[in-house]
Design a protein around this motif. Structure first.
Motif, PDB file in Angstrom:
ATOM      1  N   THR A 158      56.479  35.793  50.068  1.00 46.60           N
ATOM      2  CA  THR A 158      55.356  36.115  49.180  1.00 46.60           C
ATOM      3  C   THR A 158      55.364  37.588  48.806  1.00 46.60           C
ATOM      4  OG1 THR A 158      54.002  34.363  50.175  1.00 46.60           O
ATOM      5  CG2 THR A 158      52.852  36.089  48.946  1.00 46.60           C
ATOM      6  N   TYR A 159      55.592  38.451  49.790  1.00 44.28           N
ATOM      7  CA  TYR A 159      55.684  39.882  49.503  1.00 44.28           C
ATOM      8  C   TYR A 159      56.844  40.186  48.562  1.00 44.28           C
ATOM      9  CZ  TYR A 159      52.260  41.015  53.148  1.00 44.28           C
ATOM     10  OH  TYR A 159      51.111  41.129  53.888  1.00 44.28           O
ATOM     11  N   THR A 178      57.305  32.657  55.171  1.00 51.90           N
ATOM     12  CA  THR A 178      56.467  32.480  53.977  1.00 51.90           C
ATOM     13  C   THR A 178      55.834  33.789  53.534  1.00 51.90           C
ATOM     14  OG1 THR A 178      55.975  30.200  54.659  1.00 51.90           O
ATOM     15  CG2 THR A 178      54.527  31.200  53.011  1.00 51.90           C
ATOM     16  N   THR A 179      55.359  34.575  54.498  1.00 54.02           N
ATOM     17  CA  THR A 179      54.726  35.859  54.170  1.00 54.02           C
ATOM     18  C   THR A 179      55.733  36.826  53.545  1.00 54.02           C
ATOM     19  OG1 THR A 179      53.174  35.589  56.008  1.00 54.02           O
ATOM     20  CG2 THR A 179      53.429  37.801  55.097  1.00 54.02           C
TER      21      THR A 179
END
Length: 337
Positions: A8-9, A4-5
């Protein structure tokens, strides 16, 4: 970092790339305005672009066999480079190119992070296809500069990429998902990548075709203030030839796409051809561009007729991407996820 991170980035980098593309677009637009202003200034003075070049020449005296020979030597004005159509590019053009390169670097970062997050090649759905496809369009635009100066297409290319990325992030974004079984194949890497690369060359060819049509309209008519910058571009015949050469490369790639898709279909579904909507439109695009090449090579279709055929082909590419993928049901419907 978790999936998820990373995803997002990737989105953050996508929006950052779009912002830099906007700066590049504005810079290219200002370059066009400067070109128009320079031509308008020379027109007001009663001179032409060739007169302007002569005005920067210096008379040099040399002695050859006892005879004094006067020669006109062209001098390049400080701060200017040779731009599209053999004319000098402005600082705005250089800024536009620099921003386009920077945006592509950020764009590639977004693609790579999406791929790492998904643990696969990042073109398994419409958002990922758009993200990678627009990056390749820019890459093709930059790489072609080593062969032919086409910086004057910067407004068209960056504008197109901004629109496509905007639509993709707003309408097509989906969280990272596993591939559907039919896509779990090395053919995903080969087939889709080559299709995207072909689309990049088709986009460049379409930009040249639009320029050719505008140049054809301008030539032989009183100079319009809004079209004065076209005097700094190659003539209509040259633009049409460039469009043909670029599209020819795209057609070769698209032919491979069609063949690779048939081979993949046999591996995935046990048949080479099934008249699925996506398959049909891929073939329609191939037929349109084959007709364009045939008409130009054997029937003498040059100039505006050739450019209109090229634009019809690119319109079919965009229809295939934006409408067929989303609204038509079939074995390829997963591409709209």
């Amino acid at each position: 970092m978790n999936t998820t991170t990373l995803a997002t980035y990737s989105v953050v980098l996508t929006y950052s790339a779009m912002a830099v593309y906007v700066i590049a677009f504005i810079s290219f637009a200002l370059d066009m305005a400067k070109r128009a202003g320079d031509v308008g200034l020379e027109t007001t003075r009663g001179g032409s672009s060739s007169d302007r070049d002569d005005a920067t020449a210096t008379t040099v005296a040399t002695v050859q066999g006892g005879t004094v020979v006067l020669e006109r030597v062209q001098q390049k004005r400080d701060g200017d480079d040779v731009g599209g159509g053999g004319q000098r590019g402005s600082k705005f053009e250089r800024v536009g190119m620099a921003m386009t390169i920077l945006a592509l670097v950020v764009h590639i970062g977004a693609i790579v992070l999406r791929g790492i997050a998904a643990d696969r090649v990042p073109w398994g759905n419409m958002f990922e296809f758009s993200l990678t496809g627009t990056g390749l369009i820019i890459a093709v635009f930059l790489l072609v500069q080593f062969w032919q100066d086409l910086k004057f297409l910067g407004v068209f290319i960056t504008g197109l990429v901004i629109i496509l990325l905007g639509i993709a992030t707003v309408n097509y974004y989906v969280p990272v998902r596993p591939l559907v079984p039919a896509l779990e194949s090395y053919w995903l890497v080969i087939h889709v990548f080559v299709a995207i690369a072909g689309t990049g060359f088709f986009a460049l060819g379409a930009g040249l075709a639009v320029s050719q049509l505008v140049q054809t309209y301008r030539q032989g008519r009183p100079v319009s203030r809004g079209l004065r910058f076209m005097e700094t571009l190659p003539d209509a015949d040259r633009l049409e030839v460039l469009s043909y050469r670029v599209i020819l490369v795209g057609f070769v790639l698209w032919t491979f796409t069609l063949i690779a898709g048939a081979i993949w279909a046999e591996r995935a579904w046990g048949r080479y051809w099934g008249w699925d909507t996506k398959e049909v439109w891929t073939f329609i695009i191939w037929v349109l561009y084959a007709g364009y090449i045939h008409a130009r090579a054997t029937r003498g279709w040059r100039g505006a007729r050739s450019s209109w055929l090229a634009l019809i082909g690119f319109a079919a590419v965009m229809f295939n991407f934006s409408v067929v993928n989303v609204f038509f049901k079939g074995l390829h419907s997963y591409s709209g996820l």
